[in-house]
Design an enzyme around this catalytic site. Structure first.
Site, PDB file in Angstrom:
ATOM      1  N   ASN A   9       0.796  -1.388  -0.120  1.00 33.43           N
ATOM      2  CA  ASN A   9      -0.103  -0.064   0.232  1.00 33.43           C
ATOM      3  C   ASN A   9       0.764   1.490  -0.070  1.00 33.43           C
ATOM      4  O   ASN A   9       0.466   2.400  -0.081  1.00 33.43           O
ATOM      5  CB  ASN A   9      -0.891  -0.050   1.287  1.00 33.43           C
ATOM      6  CG  ASN A   9      -0.197  -0.117   2.446  1.00 33.43           C
ATOM      7  OD1 ASN A   9       0.776  -0.806   2.656  1.00 33.43           O
ATOM      8  ND2 ASN A   9      -0.619   0.786   3.558  1.00 33.43           N
ATOM      9  N   LYS A  51       3.118 -20.608  -4.011  1.00 33.33           N
ATOM     10  CA  LYS A  51       2.655 -18.971  -4.151  1.00 33.33           C
ATOM     11  C   LYS A  51       2.016 -18.789  -5.342  1.00 33.33           C
ATOM     12  O   LYS A  51       2.720 -19.013  -6.686  1.00 33.33           O
ATOM     13  CB  LYS A  51       4.066 -18.403  -3.805  1.00 33.33           C
ATOM     14  CG  LYS A  51       4.084 -16.837  -4.213  1.00 33.33           C
ATOM     15  CD  LYS A  51       3.532 -16.142  -2.957  1.00 33.33           C
ATOM     16  CE  LYS A  51       3.568 -14.519  -3.278  1.00 33.33           C
ATOM     17  NZ  LYS A  51       2.755 -13.895  -2.386  1.00 33.33           N
ATOM     18  N   LYS A  53       9.327 -10.342   0.566  1.00 33.96           N
ATOM     19  CA  LYS A  53      10.092  -9.420   0.843  1.00 33.96           C
ATOM     20  C   LYS A  53      10.539  -9.027   2.275  1.00 33.96           C
ATOM     21  O   LYS A  53      11.643  -8.681   2.813  1.00 33.96           O
ATOM     22  CB  LYS A  53       9.587  -8.164   0.140  1.00 33.96           C
ATOM     23  CG  LYS A  53       8.080  -7.553   0.773  1.00 33.96           C
ATOM     24  CD  LYS A  53       8.428  -6.337   1.507  1.00 33.96           C
ATOM     25  CE  LYS A  53       7.243  -5.906   2.151  1.00 33.96           C
ATOM     26  NZ  LYS A  53       5.966  -6.611   2.656  1.00 33.96           N
ATOM     27  N   LYS A 106       5.210 -11.662   7.991  1.00 40.20           N
ATOM     28  CA  LYS A 106       6.047 -10.712   8.646  1.00 40.20           C
ATOM     29  C   LYS A 106       6.379 -11.081  10.115  1.00 40.20           C
ATOM     30  O   LYS A 106       7.386 -10.723  10.795  1.00 40.20           O
ATOM     31  CB  LYS A 106       4.993  -9.545   9.074  1.00 40.20           C
ATOM     32  CG  LYS A 106       4.696  -8.928   7.464  1.00 40.20           C
ATOM     33  CD  LYS A 106       3.919  -7.728   7.584  1.00 40.20           C
ATOM     34  CE  LYS A 106       2.931  -7.442   6.104  1.00 40.20           C
ATOM     35  NZ  LYS A 106       3.915  -7.391   5.223  1.00 40.20           N
TER      36      LYS A 106
HETATM   37  P1  ADP Z   1       2.145  -5.942   2.908  1.00 40.15           P
HETATM   38  O1  ADP Z   1       1.339  -5.633   1.734  1.00 40.15           O
HETATM   39  O2  ADP Z   1       1.988  -4.687   3.754  1.00 40.15           O
HETATM   40  O3  ADP Z   1       3.483  -6.539   2.789  1.00 40.15           O
HETATM   41  P2  ADP Z   1      -0.202  -7.655   3.622  1.00 40.15           P
HETATM   42  O4  ADP Z   1      -1.403  -6.690   3.194  1.00 40.15           O
HETATM   43  O5  ADP Z   1       0.161  -8.706   2.828  1.00 40.15           O
HETATM   44  O6  ADP Z   1       1.346  -6.820   3.812  1.00 40.15           O
HETATM   45  O7  ADP Z   1      -0.246  -8.048   5.116  1.00 40.15           O
HETATM   46  C1  ADP Z   1      -0.606  -7.146   6.363  1.00 40.15           C
HETATM   47  C2  ADP Z   1      -2.030  -7.329   6.585  1.00 40.15           C
HETATM   48  O8  ADP Z   1      -2.400  -8.276   7.364  1.00 40.15           O
HETATM   49  C3  ADP Z   1      -2.557  -6.294   7.572  1.00 40.15           C
HETATM   50  O9  ADP Z   1      -2.778  -4.909   6.855  1.00 40.15           O
HETATM   51  C4  ADP Z   1      -3.798  -6.755   8.137  1.00 40.15           C
HETATM   52  O10 ADP Z   1      -5.038  -6.489   7.216  1.00 40.15           O
HETATM   53  C5  ADP Z   1      -3.762  -8.208   7.876  1.00 40.15           C
HETATM   54  N1  ADP Z   1      -3.698  -9.177   9.151  1.00 40.15           N
HETATM   55  C6  ADP Z   1      -3.834 -10.166   9.250  1.00 40.15           C
HETATM   56  N2  ADP Z   1      -3.682 -10.931  10.378  1.00 40.15           N
HETATM   57  C7  ADP Z   1      -3.386  -9.573  11.089  1.00 40.15           C
HETATM   58  C8  ADP Z   1      -3.071  -9.694  12.659  1.00 40.15           C
HETATM   59  N3  ADP Z   1      -3.249 -10.817  13.309  1.00 40.15           N
HETATM   60  N4  ADP Z   1      -2.722  -8.566  13.213  1.00 40.15           N
HETATM   61  C9  ADP Z   1      -2.791  -7.493  12.190  1.00 40.15           C
HETATM   62  N5  ADP Z   1      -3.152  -7.544  10.978  1.00 40.15           N
HETATM   63  C10 ADP Z   1      -3.338  -8.662  10.339  1.00 40.15           C
END
Ligand code: ADP
Ligand code: MG
Length: 313
Positions: free
Chosen positions: A13, A130, A214, A276
């Site tokens: 984002n 994936k 990443k 993450k």
């Molecule tokens: P990015 O694109 O930033 O690498 P993703 O969108 O793939 O990340 O993953 C992050 C998202 O995961 C958060 O924005 C949230 O919507 C979601 N999410 C899923 N599980 C959790 C959790 N336990 N705590 C917080 N966010 C979570």
């Protein structure tokens, strides 16, 4: 002042805003907005290495491959990762340099097209999982498999190519990246998780058609350059358990043991928060001090210890 070396992983984002088409102009505008947080860290004297995801951008390249297939040969996945490192690195570097200039800071921002070594015997290489690229119809599947691709059904959505997402084991350009930050440059590296490469028996490198997460590549790079902190910037300001469910609970701090316990309970989905948390735990277990998971808005405060979820041993 406590000057730290910080690896900052930018989430999807940060570059393409949800709900937009993702035109070049939109990507520039959104990247520009995302740079405030980074300028804040640099103004405070921290040395910053940036990494970024490339999912939607790599997806665009894969669609281009299909659309142009009668006129030009397709690019391989590893070349596509390199392409997106270049194009996205250019956008981020220019936006960040401009933002720094407007803040009165003159600094070189340089993109390193980064190769990341993976193990050809990684379990993912034998059993890829994936999803990448466009959706296909059932009747296209046989032809696609003739390309040597693994095609699986993305339940309820259609058929898609799946590729391996192996663990990163080394960053080929780590020494150069370290030299650049020691020299005061802001570095953009391991974009899209890095170009996956394998080391052949004669010591040479060759591209692998896979993708590397990443966040995991950023964590590895952070350890390899001796970074003090890994900051993962995503769509939420903190990590929760029971996310978007009854009993939702947000955390200012988590230990690796707590992360692993919640991970085992299935609190962190594979396609989003899971990698993450894994990356955070890996960084700390390999000797890193601290990981912060937060959003762009809270990034500067989080580096001061005043926001985000902080993960430590
Ligand atoms: P990015 O694109 O930033 O690498 P993703 O969108 O793939 O990340 O993953 C992050 C998202 O995961 C958060 O924005 C949230 O919507 C979601 N999410 C899923 N599980 C959790 C959790 N336990 N705590 C917080 N966010 C979570
Ligand atoms: Mg995302």
């Amino acid at each position: 002042m406590n000057r730290k070396t910080i690896v900052v992983a930018l989430g999807g984002n940060a570059i393409i805003e949800e709900g937009t088409e993702g035109t070049v102009a939109e990507q520039f505008a959104n990247t520009r907005k995302s740079m405030d947080a980074i300028v804040g860290m640099i103004r405070e004297g921290h040395r910053v290495v940036l990494s970024h995801g490339n999912g939607p951008q790599a997806g665009v390249h894969l669609i281009r491959n299909e659309a142009a297939s009668s006129q030009v040969p397709p690019a391989t996945l590893n070349v596509i990762v390199a392409d997106t490192q270049g194009s996205m690195g250019y956008m981020i570097a220019q936006c960040l340099r401009n933002a720094l200039h407007l803040a009165g800071v003159e600094k070189d921002v340089v993109t390193v097209v980064t190769q990341v070594e993976v193990d050809p015997k990684d379990p993912q290489m034998l059993n890829p999982s994936k999803y990448v690229g466009p959706f296909y119809k059932a009747e296209q599947v046989d032809k696609l498999r003739e390309r040597g691709w693994v095609i699986k059904e993305d339940p309820g959505r259609g058929y898609r190519r799946v590729v391996a997402s192996p663990s990163p084991i080394d960053v080929v350009e780590k020494g150069t990246i370290k030299d650049l930050i020691d020299d005061g440059k802001v570095v953009i590296a391991v974009g899209g998780g890095g170009v996956p490469v394998e080391r052949l028996p004669d010591g040479t490198l060759a591209g692998v058609d896979a993708v590397i997460d990443k966040d995991r590549a950023s964590a590895l790079l952070a350890n390899l350059i001796g970074a003090d902190e890994l900051v993962i910037l995503t769509g939420v300001d903190r990590v929760a358990v029971n996310y978007k469910k009854p009993g939702e609970q947000w955390f200012d701090r988590l230990t690796v043991a707590e992360c692993q316990k919640f991970q085992a309970e299935g609190q962190f989905p594979k396609g989003s928060m899971g990698p993450k948390i894994e990356a955070a735990c890996d960084f700390v277990k390999r000797g890193g001090e601290k990981v912060i998971i937060t959003d762009l808005e809270h990034a500067t405060a989080a580096v001061d210890g005043k926001a985000g979820t902080i993960i430590t041993a």
